[in-house]
Design a protein around this motif. Structure first.
Motif, mmCIF file in Angstrom:
data_model
loop_
_atom_site.group_PDB
_atom_site.id
_atom_site.type_symbol
_atom_site.label_atom_id
_atom_site.label_comp_id
_atom_site.label_asym_id
_atom_site.label_seq_id
_atom_site.Cartn_x
_atom_site.Cartn_y
_atom_site.Cartn_z
ATOM 1 N N ALA A 283 0.843 -1.198 0.000
ATOM 2 C CA ALA A 283 0.000 0.000 0.000
ATOM 3 C C ALA A 283 0.876 1.245 0.000
ATOM 4 C CB ALA A 283 -0.910 0.005 1.223
ATOM 5 N N LYS A 284 0.416 2.303 -0.651
ATOM 6 C CA LYS A 284 1.177 3.548 -0.622
ATOM 7 C C LYS A 284 0.944 4.236 0.723
ATOM 8 C CE LYS A 284 -2.430 6.013 -3.245
ATOM 9 N NZ LYS A 284 -2.722 6.779 -4.476
ATOM 10 N N VAL A 285 1.999 4.890 1.234
ATOM 11 C CA VAL A 285 1.955 5.521 2.551
ATOM 12 C C VAL A 285 2.072 7.034 2.376
ATOM 13 C CG1 VAL A 285 3.033 5.671 4.818
ATOM 14 C CG2 VAL A 285 2.984 3.476 3.603
ATOM 15 N N LEU A 286 1.094 7.762 2.928
ATOM 16 C CA LEU A 286 1.055 9.215 2.798
ATOM 17 C C LEU A 286 0.807 9.851 4.161
ATOM 18 C CD1 LEU A 286 -1.337 9.372 -0.316
ATOM 19 C CD2 LEU A 286 1.161 9.616 -0.352
ATOM 20 N N SER A 287 1.068 11.149 4.265
ATOM 21 C CA SER A 287 0.787 11.900 5.490
ATOM 22 C C SER A 287 -0.674 12.331 5.505
ATOM 23 C CB SER A 287 1.681 13.134 5.580
ATOM 24 O OG SER A 287 1.197 14.045 6.556
ATOM 25 N N PHE A 288 -1.401 11.966 6.536
ATOM 26 C CA PHE A 288 -2.825 12.306 6.624
ATOM 27 C C PHE A 288 -3.039 13.812 6.598
ATOM 28 C CE2 PHE A 288 -6.552 13.373 9.280
ATOM 29 C CZ PHE A 288 -7.551 12.766 8.540
ATOM 30 N N ASN A 289 -2.359 14.536 7.487
ATOM 31 C CA ASN A 289 -2.600 15.978 7.587
ATOM 32 C C ASN A 289 -2.119 16.730 6.345
ATOM 33 O OD1 ASN A 289 -3.971 16.174 10.099
ATOM 34 N ND2 ASN A 289 -2.034 15.873 11.186
ATOM 35 N N ALA A 290 -0.991 16.319 5.792
ATOM 36 C CA ALA A 290 -0.485 16.992 4.589
ATOM 37 C C ALA A 290 -1.431 16.793 3.415
ATOM 38 C CB ALA A 290 0.910 16.480 4.248
ATOM 39 N N GLU A 291 -1.947 15.578 3.255
ATOM 40 C CA GLU A 291 -2.860 15.304 2.150
ATOM 41 C C GLU A 291 -4.210 15.997 2.355
ATOM 42 O OE1 GLU A 291 -2.078 13.735 -0.692
ATOM 43 O OE2 GLU A 291 -0.046 13.679 0.135
ATOM 44 N N CYS A 292 -4.690 16.039 3.602
ATOM 45 C CA CYS A 292 -5.939 16.752 3.874
ATOM 46 C C CYS A 292 -5.803 18.238 3.554
ATOM 47 C CB CYS A 292 -6.348 16.578 5.337
ATOM 48 S SG CYS A 292 -7.131 14.991 5.734
ATOM 49 N N ALA A 293 -4.653 18.816 3.900
ATOM 50 C CA ALA A 293 -4.435 20.254 3.688
ATOM 51 C C ALA A 293 -4.499 20.637 2.212
ATOM 52 C CB ALA A 293 -3.098 20.668 4.285
ATOM 53 N N ARG A 294 -4.260 19.690 1.332
ATOM 54 C CA ARG A 294 -4.308 19.962 -0.109
ATOM 55 C C ARG A 294 -5.741 19.983 -0.649
ATOM 56 N NH1 ARG A 294 0.264 16.188 -0.137
ATOM 57 N NH2 ARG A 294 2.189 17.361 -0.508
ATOM 58 N N GLN A 295 -6.676 19.527 0.177
ATOM 59 C CA GLN A 295 -8.057 19.414 -0.288
ATOM 60 C C GLN A 295 -8.836 20.703 -0.030
ATOM 61 O OE1 GLN A 295 -9.293 16.715 -1.920
ATOM 62 N NE2 GLN A 295 -7.241 15.803 -1.790
ATOM 63 N N PRO A 296 -9.823 20.998 -0.871
ATOM 64 C CA PRO A 296 -10.649 22.190 -0.655
ATOM 65 C C PRO A 296 -11.535 22.055 0.574
ATOM 66 C CG PRO A 296 -11.506 20.889 -2.487
ATOM 67 C CD PRO A 296 -10.192 20.260 -2.100
ATOM 68 N N GLY A 297 -11.972 23.197 1.089
ATOM 69 C CA GLY A 297 -12.833 23.213 2.270
ATOM 70 C C GLY A 297 -14.310 23.100 1.952
ATOM 71 N N GLU A 298 -14.634 22.911 0.662
ATOM 72 C CA GLU A 298 -16.011 22.658 0.232
ATOM 73 C C GLU A 298 -16.085 21.243 -0.316
ATOM 74 O OE1 GLU A 298 -18.512 24.757 0.602
ATOM 75 O OE2 GLU A 298 -17.226 26.340 1.451
ATOM 76 N N LEU A 299 -17.189 20.560 -0.052
ATOM 77 C CA LEU A 299 -17.318 19.170 -0.484
ATOM 78 C C LEU A 299 -17.287 19.085 -2.003
ATOM 79 C CD1 LEU A 299 -17.624 16.657 1.313
ATOM 80 C CD2 LEU A 299 -20.061 16.658 0.779
ATOM 81 N N THR A 300 -16.456 18.193 -2.523
ATOM 82 C CA THR A 300 -16.275 18.081 -3.981
ATOM 83 C C THR A 300 -17.223 17.074 -4.619
ATOM 84 O OG1 THR A 300 -14.550 16.420 -3.657
ATOM 85 C CG2 THR A 300 -13.843 18.734 -3.843
ATOM 86 N N PHE A 301 -18.058 16.444 -3.830
ATOM 87 C CA PHE A 301 -19.012 15.466 -4.350
ATOM 88 C C PHE A 301 -20.348 15.676 -3.664
ATOM 89 C CE2 PHE A 301 -16.639 13.653 -0.852
ATOM 90 C CZ PHE A 301 -17.606 13.078 -0.041
ATOM 91 N N GLU A 302 -21.389 15.119 -4.203
ATOM 92 C CA GLU A 302 -22.723 15.298 -3.648
ATOM 93 C C GLU A 302 -22.899 14.470 -2.381
ATOM 94 O OE1 GLU A 302 -27.461 14.720 -4.833
ATOM 95 O OE2 GLU A 302 -25.868 13.997 -6.183
ATOM 96 N N ASP A 303 -23.401 15.120 -1.328
ATOM 97 C CA ASP A 303 -23.794 14.396 -0.119
ATOM 98 C C ASP A 303 -25.229 13.926 -0.325
ATOM 99 O OD1 ASP A 303 -23.676 13.459 2.588
ATOM 100 O OD2 ASP A 303 -24.816 15.243 3.200
#
Length: 539
Positions: free
Chosen positions: A192-212
């Motif tokens: 499995a690929k290993v990534l930093s949780f907080n670093a990867e989250c920080a790259r994401q927008p603060g608005e949901l990118t998919f329909e809830d």
């Protein structure tokens, strides 16, 4: 909040707030967004790595928590997690655990896993839930969670991504400089690929990118076993989790409350009873140390932490109460309104010790993982029957049933039988992920068989008398371990007692009891046996 002082109050709530018409949201993200919009600037979640009353803490407001959950959900969706895919997390308590629970349930299905399990057990759960993403710790001193998870992922080839949470972010000063030098190695053999949780989250927008999508679905998996053999995995829906939150907000908490919860965020008590109620009400929850009550210094500093955070509700369990009662109340705890105990029966003598030492009203309640937790509790404002788990919550039905040779019988007043539950938290026919494990799990199609023995008294209060499988059977005679435990817990030298059946070639089983003494207490085995002969009426 609605008044909760009697069974009549429960009936009034059921009439005035019918379910599901009173359900405050369809999805968890909708409920969280509503709270963010109403109470965005208020404190939502606080976590402190160490237990000292002056140690640093990270606090998220409801707006900040909403943003973090949104980013985590976006990250999981970008990693291929859809509504039927699983995000497992194997974490001690930290803000990231609370973020992952909600973010995982928004993007797919969140699967909290006990980090105290061994690698083989964790691996079996990851396979059973078909986890696609795992969130866990980056290697850190004094914990082997990262190493166990690396081994577990190697046993679960379905896991595609591991996201690591680094507790270093909670450190300050010299400790933050020293820990990287002491960080243990964590060689991995999985693919499995290993990534930093907080670093990867920080790259994401603060608005949901998919329909809830506004529809009910399974959103969490909770394992109910795992100490031996294959675990059972229970399924929880949005509606069941929101029901738990609605109960907490309707009967207990408002946005003005602060709740201290040193219970683990892999357990339904912390996740559903508390966190969902915080989301529904806008109240503030404090999680002290990654290990909660097990954390270094938590019991020694507990009352000072209550004073620091101006806690109004204490969330606890019987073993923690026993430990608290071995320490003085050494702080101003006048802010506390109520303490809530669950997860296991509370010995009557321990109940009395706690209320006498603290002056705090203690409420005992009942729930279980298979029912998405909440079932009953003693009324906050009304009569509290010591030893009882109180009145059933609104829209929850309890029957005491027993199977005779000829038929299924509903027990009368004060007659002991199996506690069976029908509520918005019960998923008839689909409680467990494995179809075979749902066989013979229900009476009347919708009443979940709990395996707990109990009775309902003339006032409608529920009493748990034991577990069907925990009964000690001596020569064909059933002995309830609770009777032995309650009696010995009444001795002034005893902090806690636990009774089991010990195999015996003649009688089948003989009662055996283990006791934990209060710190500094001394008593002989003969003296305890003499006390038991007087106070235990079972012969």
């Amino acid at each position: 909040m609605a008044r909760f002082a009697s069974l009549e109050d429960i009936k009034t709530i059921e009439r005035e707030m019918p379910w599901p018409e009173s359900q405050p949201a369809v999805t968890l993200y909708e409920m969280l967004t509503n709270t963010k919009n109403t109470h965005g600037d208020l404190n939502a979640i606080s976590f402190q790595l160490f237990s000292g009353p002056n140690d640093p803490a990270e606090t998220l407001t409801w707006t900040e928590y909403h943003t973090r959950v949104t980013q985590a959900a976006n990250l999981f969706r970008s990693l291929g997690v859809g509504p039927t895919d699983t995000v497992a997390y194997i974490l001690p308590n930290c803000n990231e655990a609370a973020v992952t629970l909600l973010g995982g349930a928004v993007a797919g299905i969140a699967n909290p896993v006990n980090p105290l399990l061994d690698a083989e057990q964790i691996g079996s759960i990851l396979r059973e839930t078909n986890a696609k993403v795992v969130v866990s710790l980056k290697a850190f001193p004094k914990t082997d969670v990262a190493q166990k998870v690396a081994e577990a992922v190697a046993l679960a080839p379905n896991v595609e991504t591991v996201l690591e949470v680094d507790l270093l972010g909670y450190l300050t000063g010299v400790k933050k400089l020293i820990v990287p030098l002491l960080r243990p190695k964590n060689p991995v053999s999985h693919k499995a690929k290993v990534l930093s949780f907080n670093a990867e989250c920080a790259r994401q927008p603060g608005e949901l990118t998919f329909e809830d999508v506004r529809e009910d679905r399974v959103a969490c998996y909770f394992h109910t076993g795992g100490t031996t053999g294959m675990p059972k995995v229970a399924q929880h829906t949005y509606s069941g989790m929101i029901y738990n939150g609605w109960i907490g907000h309707t009967l207990l908490f408002t946005e003005k409350d602060t709740v201290i919860c040193p219970l683990p965020l892999f357990h339904v008590f912390a996740c559903h009873v508390i966190l969902m109620a915080m989301i529904a009400s806008g109240a503030h929850v404090v999680f002290p140390t990654p290990q909660g009550y097990r954390g270094e210094g938590v019991f020694d500093n507990f009352w000072k932490l209550v004073e620091r955070w101006q806690v109004t509700f204490i969330i606890t369990v019987p073993t923690a109460i026993a430990a608290m009662m071995q320490r003085p109340v050494d702080a101003d705890i006048s802010s506390v309104k109520t303490a809530f105990s669950g997860s296991a029966p509370l010995p009557v003598e321990l109940f009395r010790r706690f209320e006498k030492a603290t002056g705090v009203t203690l409420i005992e309640g009942y729930g279980l993982t298979e029912a998405t937790c909440l079932v009953s509790c003693n009324p906050v404002e009304g009569e509290k029957k010591i030893g009882s788990v109180g009145a059933t919550f609104p829209h929850t039905k309890v029957k005491i049933l027993t199977q005779t040779a000829d038929e299924l019988v509903e027990c009368g007043v004060d007659v002991v039988g199996e506690i069976c539950i029908d509520s918005p938290g019960v998923l008839p026919g689909r409680t467990y992920t494995e179809t075979e494990k749902n066989r013979d799990l229900y009476y009347y199609d919708t009443f979940l068989r709990t395996g707990d023995l109990g009775r309902i008294d003339g006032d409608g209060y529920l009493w748990i008398t034991g577990r069907a499988k925990d009964l000690i059977i001596r020569g064909g005679h059933n002995i309830d371990p609770a009777e032995i435990e309650e009696a010995l817990a009444g001795h002034e030298a005893v902090a806690f007692a636990g009774a089991i059946g010990q195999p015996d070639a003649f009688a089948g089983e003989l009662p055996c009891v283990y006791v934990e003494l209060i710190d500094g207490a001394e008593i002989t085995e003969d003296a305890l046996l003499a006390y038991a002969k007087v106070h235990i009426h079972e012969r």
